[in-house]
Design a protein around this motif. Structure first.
Motif, PDB file in Angstrom:
ATOM      1  N   ASN A  98       0.819  -1.206   0.000  1.00 35.50           N
ATOM      2  CA  ASN A  98       0.000   0.000   0.000  1.00 35.50           C
ATOM      3  C   ASN A  98       0.854   1.257   0.000  1.00 35.50           C
ATOM      4  N   ASP A  99       0.236   2.352  -0.363  1.00 34.21           N
ATOM      5  CA  ASP A  99       0.873   3.665  -0.304  1.00 34.21           C
ATOM      6  C   ASP A  99       0.746   4.222   1.114  1.00 34.21           C
ATOM      7  N   ILE A 100       1.443   5.292   1.398  1.00 34.66           N
ATOM      8  CA  ILE A 100       1.270   6.024   2.655  1.00 34.66           C
ATOM      9  C   ILE A 100      -0.102   6.689   2.560  1.00 34.66           C
ATOM     10  N   ASP A 157      -2.264   7.686   5.651  1.00 35.84           N
ATOM     11  CA  ASP A 157      -2.812   8.451   6.765  1.00 35.84           C
ATOM     12  C   ASP A 157      -1.817   8.438   7.927  1.00 35.84           C
ATOM     13  N   ILE A 158      -2.266   8.913   9.073  1.00 32.79           N
ATOM     14  CA  ILE A 158      -1.389   9.000  10.247  1.00 32.79           C
ATOM     15  C   ILE A 158      -0.916   7.614  10.695  1.00 32.79           C
ATOM     16  N   THR A 159      -1.716   6.602  10.484  1.00 33.33           N
ATOM     17  CA  THR A 159      -1.293   5.240  10.844  1.00 33.33           C
ATOM     18  C   THR A 159      -0.095   4.824  10.002  1.00 33.33           C
ATOM     19  N   SER A 160      -0.137   5.124   8.714  1.00 34.78           N
ATOM     20  CA  SER A 160       0.996   4.835   7.833  1.00 34.78           C
ATOM     21  C   SER A 160       2.228   5.620   8.257  1.00 34.78           C
ATOM     22  N   ILE A 161       2.012   6.888   8.595  1.00 32.73           N
ATOM     23  CA  ILE A 161       3.129   7.748   9.011  1.00 32.73           C
ATOM     24  C   ILE A 161       3.761   7.217  10.290  1.00 32.73           C
ATOM     25  N   LYS A 162       2.959   6.778  11.233  1.00 31.90           N
ATOM     26  CA  LYS A 162       3.515   6.234  12.475  1.00 31.90           C
ATOM     27  C   LYS A 162       4.344   4.991  12.205  1.00 31.90           C
ATOM     28  N   LEU A 163       3.879   4.134  11.318  1.00 35.06           N
ATOM     29  CA  LEU A 163       4.662   2.954  10.942  1.00 35.06           C
ATOM     30  C   LEU A 163       5.988   3.380  10.326  1.00 35.06           C
ATOM     31  N   GLY A 223       3.881   3.865  -4.066  1.00 32.67           N
ATOM     32  CA  GLY A 223       2.847   4.722  -4.638  1.00 32.67           C
ATOM     33  C   GLY A 223       3.276   6.170  -4.642  1.00 32.67           C
ATOM     34  N   PRO A 224       2.383   7.043  -5.085  1.00 31.99           N
ATOM     35  CA  PRO A 224       2.714   8.470  -5.201  1.00 31.99           C
ATOM     36  C   PRO A 224       3.103   9.137  -3.883  1.00 31.99           C
ATOM     37  N   MET A 225       2.427   8.792  -2.792  1.00 34.58           N
ATOM     38  CA  MET A 225       2.770   9.424  -1.509  1.00 34.58           C
ATOM     39  C   MET A 225       4.119   8.919  -0.995  1.00 34.58           C
ATOM     40  N   ALA A 226       4.406   7.658  -1.227  1.00 29.95           N
ATOM     41  CA  ALA A 226       5.712   7.116  -0.848  1.00 29.95           C
ATOM     42  C   ALA A 226       6.808   7.819  -1.631  1.00 29.95           C
ATOM     43  N   ASP A 227       6.570   8.009  -2.919  1.00 28.47           N
ATOM     44  CA  ASP A 227       7.540   8.730  -3.750  1.00 28.47           C
ATOM     45  C   ASP A 227       7.690  10.173  -3.279  1.00 28.47           C
ATOM     46  N   ASP A 228       6.578  10.796  -2.909  1.00 37.27           N
ATOM     47  CA  ASP A 228       6.609  12.174  -2.419  1.00 37.27           C
ATOM     48  C   ASP A 228       7.415  12.262  -1.114  1.00 37.27           C
ATOM     49  N   ALA A 229       7.216  11.307  -0.225  1.00 38.44           N
ATOM     50  CA  ALA A 229       7.963  11.302   1.039  1.00 38.44           C
ATOM     51  C   ALA A 229       9.464  11.203   0.783  1.00 38.44           C
ATOM     52  N   LYS A 230       9.861  10.309  -0.128  1.00 36.65           N
ATOM     53  CA  LYS A 230      11.285  10.164  -0.441  1.00 36.65           C
ATOM     54  C   LYS A 230      11.829  11.427  -1.103  1.00 36.65           C
ATOM     55  N   ASN A 231      11.056  12.022  -1.971  1.00 38.85           N
ATOM     56  CA  ASN A 231      11.473  13.270  -2.618  1.00 38.85           C
ATOM     57  C   ASN A 231      11.641  14.387  -1.593  1.00 38.85           C
TER      58      ASN A 231
END
Length: 128
Positions: A2-4, A6-12, A95-103
């Motif tokens: 899955n992509d990032i 929400d806050i649950t994903s961010i906490k992980l 996914g796009p949010m994961a890519d955005d986080a890395k960027n």
């Protein structure tokens, strides 16, 4: 994967990333010196930071660069930080949010490195 989302994903992401940081021979000692054994306030701040950065959710307050400026860190530290961050994202998300986080992490590392170099006078500059 899955992509990032929400806050649950961010906490992980944050929890897994800082587990890697704590175990890292280069970064672990720098963080341990500042954080000691009280990680939760830092983790809470990072949850809020990434929630604001990725989803625009209000709640983060602080000046990340000011916290890093006095630390004994250099390009090697930033490169390792970015490597661990990217590994953590890629292990858990796609996914796009994961890519955005890395960027965003990459941009932040470059900005911090540049600011630190300028504080120290940069290449060929002398600060009196």
């Amino acid at each position: 994967m899955n992509d990032i989302q929400d806050i649950t994903s961010i906490k992980l992401l944050v929890d897994e990333f800082y587990t890697r940081v704590r175990l890292d021979g280069l970064l672990g000692p720098v963080f341990a010196e500042v954080i000691k054994n009280d990680w939760q306030p830092h983790l809470d701040k990072m949850y809020a930071f990434w929630n604001a950065a990725l989803f625009g959710v209000a709640g983060f307050r602080g000046n990340p660069f000011a916290k890093h400026a006095p630390l004994p860190i250099n390009d090697e530290h930033f490169n390792r930080w970015l490597e661990l961050f990217t590994q953590t994202v890629d292990t858990h998300f796609a996914g796009p949010m994961a890519d955005d986080a890395k960027n965003r992490a990459g941009l932040m590392a470059v900005m911090f490195q540049s600011k630190l170099a300028n504080m120290k006078g940069g290449t060929g500059k002398t600060i009196v």
